[in-house]
Design a protein around this motif. Sequence first.
Motif, mmCIF file in Angstrom:
data_model
loop_
_atom_site.group_PDB
_atom_site.id
_atom_site.type_symbol
_atom_site.label_atom_id
_atom_site.label_comp_id
_atom_site.label_asym_id
_atom_site.label_seq_id
_atom_site.Cartn_x
_atom_site.Cartn_y
_atom_site.Cartn_z
ATOM 1 N N ASP A 108 -21.254 86.717 42.901
ATOM 2 C CA ASP A 108 -21.791 87.943 43.503
ATOM 3 C C ASP A 108 -22.100 88.969 42.414
ATOM 4 O O ASP A 108 -21.849 88.735 41.228
ATOM 5 C CB ASP A 108 -20.854 88.500 44.579
ATOM 6 C CG ASP A 108 -19.543 89.056 44.017
ATOM 7 O OD1 ASP A 108 -19.470 89.349 42.813
ATOM 8 O OD2 ASP A 108 -18.592 89.201 44.805
ATOM 9 N N LYS A 109 -22.665 90.099 42.820
ATOM 10 C CA LYS A 109 -23.125 91.093 41.851
ATOM 11 C C LYS A 109 -21.990 91.818 41.142
ATOM 12 O O LYS A 109 -22.207 92.511 40.149
ATOM 13 C CB LYS A 109 -24.067 92.084 42.534
ATOM 14 C CG LYS A 109 -25.363 91.424 42.971
ATOM 15 C CD LYS A 109 -26.424 92.405 43.411
ATOM 16 C CE LYS A 109 -27.721 91.667 43.740
ATOM 17 N NZ LYS A 109 -28.813 92.591 44.120
ATOM 18 N N ASP A 110 -20.751 91.636 41.648
ATOM 19 C CA ASP A 110 -19.576 92.174 40.955
ATOM 20 C C ASP A 110 -18.993 91.147 39.992
ATOM 21 O O ASP A 110 -17.896 91.345 39.454
ATOM 22 C CB ASP A 110 -18.516 92.598 41.973
ATOM 23 C CG ASP A 110 -18.979 93.786 42.818
ATOM 24 O OD1 ASP A 110 -19.620 94.682 42.247
ATOM 25 O OD2 ASP A 110 -18.697 93.785 44.030
ATOM 26 N N TYR A 129 -12.891 86.202 38.132
ATOM 27 C CA TYR A 129 -13.630 87.434 37.863
ATOM 28 C C TYR A 129 -13.915 87.512 36.368
ATOM 29 O O TYR A 129 -13.010 87.364 35.541
ATOM 30 C CB TYR A 129 -12.858 88.689 38.274
ATOM 31 C CG TYR A 129 -13.551 89.939 37.787
ATOM 32 C CD1 TYR A 129 -14.692 90.412 38.434
ATOM 33 C CD2 TYR A 129 -13.123 90.602 36.643
ATOM 34 C CE1 TYR A 129 -15.367 91.526 37.957
ATOM 35 C CE2 TYR A 129 -13.789 91.721 36.163
ATOM 36 C CZ TYR A 129 -14.923 92.175 36.824
ATOM 37 O OH TYR A 129 -15.611 93.262 36.351
#
Length: 371
Positions: A116-118, A129
């Motif tokens: 995702d964009k994070d 992450y």
Amino acid sequence: MTEIIIGAGASGLACAIRLKQNMPSDEVILLERLDTVGKKILATGNGRCNLSNEHAENYKEVINFFNNIGLKTRSDSEGRIYPYSNQATTVRDMLEKECIRLGVQIITDCTVKSVDKDLIVSSDCGMFYGDSVIIAAGGKAQSSLGSNGSGYEILKNLGHKITPLSPALVQLTSSSKYPRQLKGQRVKGNMKILLDGECVKKEYGEILFTDYGLSGSVSMNISEVVSRNFESESPKKCHAVIDLASDFSEDELLEHISKFGSLEGIVGEKISSLLEKQANGDREKICKYAKNWQLIITGTKGYNFAQITSGGADLKQFNNFESVIVKNLYACGEVLDRQFECGGYNLNFAFYSGIKVADEITKKRNRNDKN
């Protein structure tokens, strides 16, 4: 800080090593769908790994990278660069061992589902992450060796444009009976591809006749236009026109037949006999066919046999391999719309782009630290 690399092929391995060389304290995580890394490297250069070319852009950076991890190389007369051992396993093994030595965390049998964009990476082996995420998942060519096109979907879902895809550097198929009759024969000559009678590409080099059609460097380099034609909604009639005696004119060939009775001394016995049968012994026709030998082309052997994928993530949406859409998202290697001819150019780009991504992340880190 953590960098996550998706895909442990040529570009992903090079990127991981360079990241740890530049920033030893960073955590570098390498996610690979298969049970081992660098599987496609083993299949390159007929098992010898043609890893670069002296005529390729930025090849010196690639060779320096390998020299710095202890891999020595040698070049052939055409500038193709191989490991000194002439074994692709040496390249793969040294890349893997250097990753392990530097502390890269390698996770195999791990299929990435989304990013995702994070920069949260979802996979079947957990969530990750990254402060930076690098897409090095390859294209669609030879999916059994690692790349299955998933990198395109990841980038597309993040807003990136994927240009039209097709198999490239792949063998050509033909419905003509003549290639089968010449199976195993090689010639060095010119070949043109005609679509509805119009020449769209021509190439000079080695042509290999097979039971399915044509192989060799010329066929591979010319295959992209054939793939694109047959993947279009309205494919055009496709023919290959081969000059079997490119160093001679028709008049010179006719003079040779008049003196020696055949073209065997120029094109070999098998091709000479086939041309004679095709022309019903007419000497002028034999020479005409030798210079303009036409075969029907029905397509290519497809992604399973292709060395690379033509098309990919649009380079206009990247600046120094960093996405202009998603901050700290990078891409390198075959997933990008950047393709080259045979001879080590594509592997050179894969290694170089992986190295370059690592250097760009480092530069950005240093700028931020100063601020």
